[in-house]
Design a protein around this motif. Sequence first.
Motif, PDB file in Angstrom:
ATOM      1  N   GLN A   1       0.825  -1.219   0.000  1.00 50.55           N
ATOM      2  CA  GLN A   1       0.000   0.000   0.000  1.00 50.55           C
ATOM      3  C   GLN A   1       0.859   1.269   0.000  1.00 50.55           C
ATOM      4  O   GLN A   1       0.441   2.304  -0.493  1.00 50.55           O
ATOM      5  CB  GLN A   1      -0.942   0.039   1.220  1.00 50.55           C
ATOM      6  CG  GLN A   1      -1.843  -1.172   1.360  1.00 50.55           C
ATOM      7  CD  GLN A   1      -2.645  -1.438   0.105  1.00 50.55           C
ATOM      8  OE1 GLN A   1      -3.315  -0.555  -0.414  1.00 50.55           O
ATOM      9  NE2 GLN A   1      -2.548  -2.654  -0.411  1.00 50.55           N
ATOM     10  N   LEU A   2       2.067   1.158   0.575  1.00 50.93           N
ATOM     11  CA  LEU A   2       2.931   2.346   0.644  1.00 50.93           C
ATOM     12  C   LEU A   2       3.343   2.818  -0.746  1.00 50.93           C
ATOM     13  O   LEU A   2       3.709   3.972  -0.947  1.00 50.93           O
ATOM     14  CB  LEU A   2       4.179   2.028   1.499  1.00 50.93           C
ATOM     15  CG  LEU A   2       5.129   3.192   1.792  1.00 50.93           C
ATOM     16  CD1 LEU A   2       4.413   4.318   2.533  1.00 50.93           C
ATOM     17  CD2 LEU A   2       6.343   2.725   2.592  1.00 50.93           C
ATOM     18  N   GLN A   3       3.254   1.928  -1.734  1.00 51.04           N
ATOM     19  CA  GLN A   3       3.600   2.312  -3.111  1.00 51.04           C
ATOM     20  C   GLN A   3       2.417   2.926  -3.855  1.00 51.04           C
ATOM     21  O   GLN A   3       2.588   3.504  -4.920  1.00 51.04           O
ATOM     22  CB  GLN A   3       4.098   1.091  -3.903  1.00 51.04           C
ATOM     23  CG  GLN A   3       5.226   0.313  -3.240  1.00 51.04           C
ATOM     24  CD  GLN A   3       6.387   1.206  -2.854  1.00 51.04           C
ATOM     25  OE1 GLN A   3       6.753   2.108  -3.596  1.00 51.04           O
ATOM     26  NE2 GLN A   3       6.948   0.974  -1.672  1.00 51.04           N
ATOM     27  N   GLY A   4       1.225   2.786  -3.288  1.00 50.75           N
ATOM     28  CA  GLY A   4       0.014   3.186  -3.998  1.00 50.75           C
ATOM     29  C   GLY A   4      -0.259   4.684  -3.951  1.00 50.75           C
ATOM     30  O   GLY A   4       0.401   5.423  -3.225  1.00 50.75           O
TER      31      GLY A   4
ATOM     32  N   ARG B   1       4.689   8.882   1.993  1.00 53.70           N
ATOM     33  CA  ARG B   1       5.990   8.953   1.310  1.00 53.70           C
ATOM     34  C   ARG B   1       6.620  10.322   1.516  1.00 53.70           C
ATOM     35  O   ARG B   1       7.838  10.430   1.709  1.00 53.70           O
ATOM     36  CB  ARG B   1       5.816   8.638  -0.183  1.00 53.70           C
ATOM     37  CG  ARG B   1       5.425   7.178  -0.440  1.00 53.70           C
ATOM     38  CD  ARG B   1       5.555   6.812  -1.914  1.00 53.70           C
ATOM     39  NE  ARG B   1       4.679   7.599  -2.763  1.00 53.70           N
ATOM     40  CZ  ARG B   1       3.444   7.215  -3.132  1.00 53.70           C
ATOM     41  NH1 ARG B   1       2.963   6.045  -2.716  1.00 53.70           N
ATOM     42  NH2 ARG B   1       2.705   7.967  -3.902  1.00 53.70           N
ATOM     43  N   THR B   2       5.788  11.369   1.506  1.00 56.27           N
ATOM     44  CA  THR B   2       6.311  12.719   1.744  1.00 56.27           C
ATOM     45  C   THR B   2       6.888  12.820   3.151  1.00 56.27           C
ATOM     46  O   THR B   2       7.977  13.370   3.358  1.00 56.27           O
ATOM     47  CB  THR B   2       5.187  13.767   1.579  1.00 56.27           C
ATOM     48  OG1 THR B   2       4.589  13.562   0.303  1.00 56.27           O
ATOM     49  CG2 THR B   2       5.707  15.173   1.699  1.00 56.27           C
TER      50      THR B   2
ATOM     51  N   LYS C   1       0.381   9.138  12.756  1.00 57.67           N
ATOM     52  CA  LYS C   1      -0.694   9.962  12.203  1.00 57.67           C
ATOM     53  C   LYS C   1      -0.156  10.832  11.068  1.00 57.67           C
ATOM     54  O   LYS C   1       0.969  11.311  11.120  1.00 57.67           O
ATOM     55  CB  LYS C   1      -1.188  10.833  13.364  1.00 57.67           C
ATOM     56  CG  LYS C   1      -2.078  11.964  13.056  1.00 57.67           C
ATOM     57  CD  LYS C   1      -2.496  12.564  14.409  1.00 57.67           C
ATOM     58  CE  LYS C   1      -3.179  13.887  14.220  1.00 57.67           C
ATOM     59  NZ  LYS C   1      -3.895  14.284  15.439  1.00 57.67           N
ATOM     60  N   LEU C   2      -0.941  11.006  10.015  1.00 62.01           N
ATOM     61  CA  LEU C   2      -0.486  11.785   8.864  1.00 62.01           C
ATOM     62  C   LEU C   2      -1.412  12.960   8.552  1.00 62.01           C
ATOM     63  O   LEU C   2      -1.020  13.900   7.862  1.00 62.01           O
ATOM     64  CB  LEU C   2      -0.407  10.889   7.620  1.00 62.01           C
ATOM     65  CG  LEU C   2       0.611   9.748   7.635  1.00 62.01           C
ATOM     66  CD1 LEU C   2       0.351   8.807   6.469  1.00 62.01           C
ATOM     67  CD2 LEU C   2       2.033  10.285   7.580  1.00 62.01           C
TER      68      LEU C   2
ATOM     69  N   PHE D   1      14.397   9.809   4.379  1.00 61.90           N
ATOM     70  CA  PHE D   1      14.321   8.379   4.108  1.00 61.90           C
ATOM     71  C   PHE D   1      13.813   8.123   2.697  1.00 61.90           C
ATOM     72  O   PHE D   1      12.715   8.547   2.342  1.00 61.90           O
ATOM     73  CB  PHE D   1      13.390   7.693   5.116  1.00 61.90           C
ATOM     74  CG  PHE D   1      13.804   7.913   6.543  1.00 61.90           C
ATOM     75  CD1 PHE D   1      15.091   7.605   6.958  1.00 61.90           C
ATOM     76  CD2 PHE D   1      12.916   8.445   7.462  1.00 61.90           C
ATOM     77  CE1 PHE D   1      15.485   7.818   8.276  1.00 61.90           C
ATOM     78  CE2 PHE D   1      13.303   8.669   8.786  1.00 61.90           C
ATOM     79  CZ  PHE D   1      14.582   8.349   9.186  1.00 61.90           C
ATOM     80  N   ASP D   2      14.628   7.434   1.899  1.00 63.25           N
ATOM     81  CA  ASP D   2      14.213   7.140   0.531  1.00 63.25           C
ATOM     82  C   ASP D   2      13.535   5.761   0.462  1.00 63.25           C
ATOM     83  O   ASP D   2      13.310   5.119   1.483  1.00 63.25           O
ATOM     84  CB  ASP D   2      15.422   7.230  -0.423  1.00 63.25           C
ATOM     85  CG  ASP D   2      16.534   6.265  -0.008  1.00 63.25           C
ATOM     86  OD1 ASP D   2      16.261   5.346   0.807  1.00 63.25           O
ATOM     87  OD2 ASP D   2      17.665   6.422  -0.494  1.00 63.25           O
TER      88      ASP D   2
END
Length: 462
Positions: free
Chosen positions: A131-134, A141-142, A223-224, A149-150
């Motif tokens: 899901q982190l790639q979606g 990712r930001t 949390k984001l 962190f890449d």
Amino acid sequence: MAGRINDEDVRAVRDAVPIDSVVSEYLQLRNAGGGNLKGLCPFHDEKSPSFTISPSKGFYHCFGCEEGGDTLDFLMKVDHLSFSEAVERLAAQAGITLRYEQGGYGRGSQQGERTRLFEAHRTAAVYYAEQLQGPEAGLARTFLQERGFDQDAARRFGLGYAPAGWDHLVRFLRGKGFSDKELTLSGLAQESSSGRPIDRFRGRLLWPIRDIAGEVVGFGARKLREEDNGPKYLNTPETAIYRKSQVLYGIDLAKRDIAKAGRAVVVEGYTDVMACHLAGVTGAIATCGTAFGGEHVKILRRVLMDNSRSEVVFTFDGDKAGQKAALRAFEDDQKFAARTSIAITPGGMDPCDLRLAQGDEAVRELVESRTQLFEFAIRSVVEQHNMDTAEGRSAALEEAAPIVARIKDAAIQHEHAVRLAGLLGILDTQFVVRRIGQYARWARERGARPGAGGAGLDGRSA
Ligand SMILES: [Zn+2]
């Protein structure tokens, strides 16, 4: 209900994985002569190793507490598994498919409960990482990019993203054959007000938390979004496989380097562990939503073994509460305390901020700049007083002496007494040594800890 595993399969599993490779996931082993190995016993508290394993016989025995048995006994005891769960754990490691002898409705229904919880976590971790790639995970990712962190870092630590919405994971795991009861027991789901299971983590960035043997046992979730009114970090609740007093984030990755270098570095958050590892401080670990406590001490001690050169470095951002916690942590474990150091990050930054602002080298330097715990405690007291006046020096002595008096090892106590005299600018070192001796005597006579009723490591000045 767990099914009975075919006897032949049990024997095959027991023979497939050498006992030393299983045990060495949990503690450092060293040569004990005669083909045997030894380490600090995970089943009783000890400071020199009496836990012995015989790889040729496939048995372990502790001369301290008389615990003994084979690989399966070890796993049952160390991870609180049932017999079948231990067999299942080893079988997974050896790549052996087990046959169950009693009826049931397929493989899942016959496995032990903890095995099911481990499998649910393993499956969830893969799902979350995808899901982190979606497209929905842009914010996650930001968040990572902004902290340096890449993609590679995300992969190395197995990071994931929990989609917003009520039951994405629940539906996914049901599709993989997990029951609602298993989902709730695992902590991956919780009951909604209407009683149906919903995802525990929603719209958050996730860190899989692994036990020392490398099994995912829980998640830490950041949390984001503003509209998420939960806490900044949400962790897996206590479950049959997740006990926060016993998990250390990063220990699975760090343990070999901790053992090799004889040094563990304790930081405060998931991003700090990542920053340290990426900066080359590969012995970094963190607690998960709890203070560093006695159970954590035991885990580290077994990894570090009784090597007198080994040490534990705590990093703090200069925040008083953190320092106080550090000082309080080792009241009951002097040998551990004597090998503990404190490293304070500059400018109130945590290691993640520090790496971002000043690069990898600064993180490594932070660890090199450490001060011994006792010295740190004494300095903290002295700094509260005015050393330019006799009253100030005297007050500092009266406050610091009980701390030094608490050190049980005579040689270490003397060393710190001399150092305290130096800090206070008292030329008559013997005067300080005698005063500390007095505090130690009073404490023994009272049968209480030195410093009780006065200033201790966690006294009013800390
Ligand atoms: Zn023992």
